[in-house]
Write a protein that holds these residues in place. Sequence first.
Motif: not given
Length: 86
Positions: A1-14, A44-49, A83-85
Motif C-alpha cells: 500500500m505504501d508503494f501505491l500511495n507514493a506512486n499514485l498520480k491523480y489525473p488533474k482533470e479527474e 469506474i467511469p473514468s478511463e484516466a483513473l 481514488f479519493t480526494i
Amino acid sequence: MDFLNANLKYPKEEYVAGVVGKVLVEFVVEKDGQLTNVKLYKGIPSEALNAEAVRLVRLMDRWEPATLQGEPVRYKFLQPIGFTID
C-alpha cells in the motif's frame, strides 16, 4: 500500500472534477514473483483513473510467490486501488 500511495498520480482533470472510486486490477504472480497478465478487472467511469491503476500495478516490484507443498506456484490476484480526494 505504501508503494501505491507514493506512486499514485491523480489525473488533474479527474481531481478537479472530483471523480473518486475503487478500481480492481487483476494480475498473475509468477513462480519467480514477477507480475504478468496485468489488466483491468473492474473499473469506474473514468478511463484516466482506470489507466492509472493499471500503470501502478505494472510499476510494482516482484512479489513473494505463493507456495504449495513447499514449492512456488503461480497465482491470480485482484488488487483494489482506491481514488479519493481529501
